[in-house]
Enzyme design. Structure first.
Site, PDB file in Angstrom:
ATOM      1  N   ASP A   1       0.830  -1.205   0.000  1.00 23.01           N
ATOM      2  CA  ASP A   1       0.000   0.000   0.000  1.00 23.01           C
ATOM      3  C   ASP A   1       0.867   1.259   0.000  1.00 23.01           C
ATOM      4  O   ASP A   1       2.036   1.228   0.390  1.00 23.01           O
ATOM      5  CB  ASP A   1      -0.940   0.007   1.219  1.00 23.01           C
ATOM      6  CG  ASP A   1      -0.196  -0.032   2.549  1.00 23.01           C
ATOM      7  OD1 ASP A   1       0.731  -0.843   2.682  1.00 23.01           O
ATOM      8  OD2 ASP A   1      -0.526   0.761   3.446  1.00 23.01           O
TER       9      ASP A   1
ATOM     10  N   GLU B   1      -0.086  -1.031   5.672  1.00 18.64           N
ATOM     11  CA  GLU B   1       0.985  -0.587   6.572  1.00 18.64           C
ATOM     12  C   GLU B   1       0.853   0.883   6.913  1.00 18.64           C
ATOM     13  O   GLU B   1       1.133   1.301   8.030  1.00 18.64           O
ATOM     14  CB  GLU B   1       2.355  -0.862   5.936  1.00 18.64           C
ATOM     15  CG  GLU B   1       3.533  -0.708   6.890  1.00 18.64           C
ATOM     16  CD  GLU B   1       3.987   0.734   7.115  1.00 18.64           C
ATOM     17  OE1 GLU B   1       4.537   1.029   8.184  1.00 18.64           O
ATOM     18  OE2 GLU B   1       3.779   1.585   6.211  1.00 18.64           O
TER      19      GLU B   1
ATOM     20  N   ASP C   1      11.958  -0.741   5.341  1.00 15.12           N
ATOM     21  CA  ASP C   1      10.963   0.331   5.214  1.00 15.12           C
ATOM     22  C   ASP C   1      11.439   1.655   5.809  1.00 15.12           C
ATOM     23  O   ASP C   1      10.641   2.419   6.339  1.00 15.12           O
ATOM     24  CB  ASP C   1       9.648  -0.128   5.863  1.00 15.12           C
ATOM     25  CG  ASP C   1       8.472   0.734   5.441  1.00 15.12           C
ATOM     26  OD1 ASP C   1       8.606   1.496   4.457  1.00 15.12           O
ATOM     27  OD2 ASP C   1       7.433   0.671   6.106  1.00 15.12           O
TER      28      ASP C   1
ATOM     29  N   HIS D   1       6.364   9.672   1.142  1.00 13.65           N
ATOM     30  CA  HIS D   1       5.127  10.474   1.264  1.00 13.65           C
ATOM     31  C   HIS D   1       5.237  11.846   0.602  1.00 13.65           C
ATOM     32  O   HIS D   1       4.304  12.646   0.671  1.00 13.65           O
ATOM     33  CB  HIS D   1       4.695  10.648   2.740  1.00 13.65           C
ATOM     34  CG  HIS D   1       4.510   9.340   3.448  1.00 13.65           C
ATOM     35  ND1 HIS D   1       3.932   9.246   4.683  1.00 13.65           N
ATOM     36  CD2 HIS D   1       4.807   8.064   3.092  1.00 13.65           C
ATOM     37  CE1 HIS D   1       3.901   7.971   5.068  1.00 13.65           C
ATOM     38  NE2 HIS D   1       4.431   7.244   4.116  1.00 13.65           N
TER      39      HIS D   1
HETATM   40 ZN    ZN Z   1       6.670   2.505   4.243  1.00 16.45          ZN
END
Ligand code: ZN
Length: 406
Positions: free
Chosen positions: A96, A161, A188, A382
């Site tokens: 995701d 997540e 991550d 992001h």
């Molecule tokens: Zn991530």
């Protein structure tokens, strides 16, 4: 020098030859949105279809775990295991992504991969696409090499997540897929040189504090109670006390100490001549795992109950709280395994660090499983114009693959 005959060099040659295929897979993945329904998307199920088909196309076995979320959307997780050993080393990446945000800030369509030199742009290329594609192609390269693996390679591609993992890793852990001696890598979180391996995280405590006094005309202060001045005193008292008592420093963290910051402050009265009867402020706190979050909270409440604040009523509301699990031991096998792979493949010496937290690793640590977080690349998750270096995708694949060869 017979360099190309040792297994690692052969594996590296194989991975290098897959570079174009990795770019194609990344572009295919970016084109299929995987934003959570809670953020206005449809989830990662369609993306999982694509990745499942890709893995099966390589002759790999895939198990799929679909769960319905609160909006009745299907949230999909994929698992593929290679090898016949007792122990499994799992690499856990998430499918995701967050939403694209303000489209005007993107130079290209975030859901149509755009390539410029060594960079591939698109939502999710960096978080978590780079590691996900790297992990998939490491698995492919190992499966083609036919060499005996040191551990089983367990590839886990999870859902949800970005918004708490309720329909991703939390569900999978309950399925009983992972067993006692398993080890986990959660790729991550990126650092530029890939020389930091995260073994620990701070706890998070976000607190809303409301101070109730009594509103009154500013010319007659004796008839009211100024909530503003008590809020200010409380902020200073909390700031002084918490920094003094929770003063421990740990070199593994940046910054090395716990943080207790008075941040947001709500609007109070409209006029200069009104004494405020209510004041609301907030604290953002990140606490070293050596301390208990509950102790911090209890101390704050104790300060508020002291004589100094007897004229006001003070309310606390916990806005967010994540208690950090016990750190993974830097002397653990998983740390040694990934460190050796990083130094062999990237010629850097990795160090153990504690950083942001908030990845799937926290769930494993909470269950007592050693797990580390690692990644190489820009720290631009992001953001608009998100990208990954194609060379970093290849590096990820090489580091992951190296962990399984003798
Ligand atoms: Zn991530």
């Amino acid at each position: 020098m017979a360099q190309s005959t040792d297994p690692l060099s052969q594996l590296n040659l194989r991975i290098d030859s897959m570079r174009e295929e990795m770019v194609k897979a990344m572009a295919g993945m970016v084109g299929i949105k995987a934003v959570s329904p809670a953020s206005g998307g449809t989830g990662e199920s369609a993306r999982a279809d694509f990745l499942e088909k890709t893995l099966k196309g390589w002759g790999l076995k895939v198990k799929r775990y679909d769960y319905k979320d609160d909006s009745s959307s299907v949230r999909s997780n994929l698992i593929s295991v290679l090898g016949k050993s007792e122990r499994t080393l799992w690499i856990v990446a998430h499918m995701d992504t967050v939403a694209e945000g303000d489209l005007a800030l993107w130079r290209h369509d975030p859901f149509n991969a755009h390539i410029e030199g060594d960079r591939i742009f698109g939502r999710g290329t960096n978080d978590n696409g780079e590691a996900l594609i790297g992990a998939m192609f490491a698995l492919k390269a190992l499966s083609r090499s036919g060499s005996k693996l040191k551990y089983n390679y367990g590839l886990v591609l999870v859902a949800d997540e970005e918004l708490g993992s309720k329909f991703g890793i939390q569900k999978l852990i309950k399925e009983g897929i992972f067993i006692k001696d398993d080890m986990f890598i959660v790729p991550d979180s990126n650092t530029k040189n890939g020389d930091e391996v995260e073994v620990a995280e701070k706890s998070i405590l976000w607190l809303k504090v409301t101070v109730h006094g009594q509103q009154v005309h500013a010319s007659t202060p004796g008839m009211g109670v100024n909530a503003g001045i008590y809020a200010a005193r409380l902020m200073v008292a909390m700031d002084d006390f918490l920094h003094k008592k929770y003063e421990a420093r740990s070199k593994a963290f940046e910054p090395p100490s716990s943080t207790f910051e008075m941040t947001k402050h709500e609007k109070n009265v409209d006029s200069i001549n009104i004494i405020p009867g209510k004041e609301v402020f907030y604290m953002d706190s990140r606490i070293l795992p050596t301390y208990r979050t509950q102790d911090v909270l209890d101390d704050i409440k104790k300060i508020a109950k002291s004589n100094e604040f007897s004229k006001v009523r003070i309310e606390f509301e916990v806005m967010q709280r994540e208690d950090a699990p016990q750190p993974t031991d830097p002397k653990s096998e998983i740390f040694a395994v990934i460190s050796s792979a990083i130094s062999r493949q990237m010629k850097v010496k990795p160090k153990a660090v504690g950083i942001g937290g908030g990845t799937c690793a926290a769930y494993f640590r909470r269950e007592g499983w050693p797990s580390v977080v690692w990644g190489v690349g820009e720290d631009i998750a992001h953001q608009p114009n998100e990208f990954a270096y194609i060379s970093d995708i290849v590096k990820c694949a090489k580091v992951f693959a190296a962990m399984f060869v003798q």
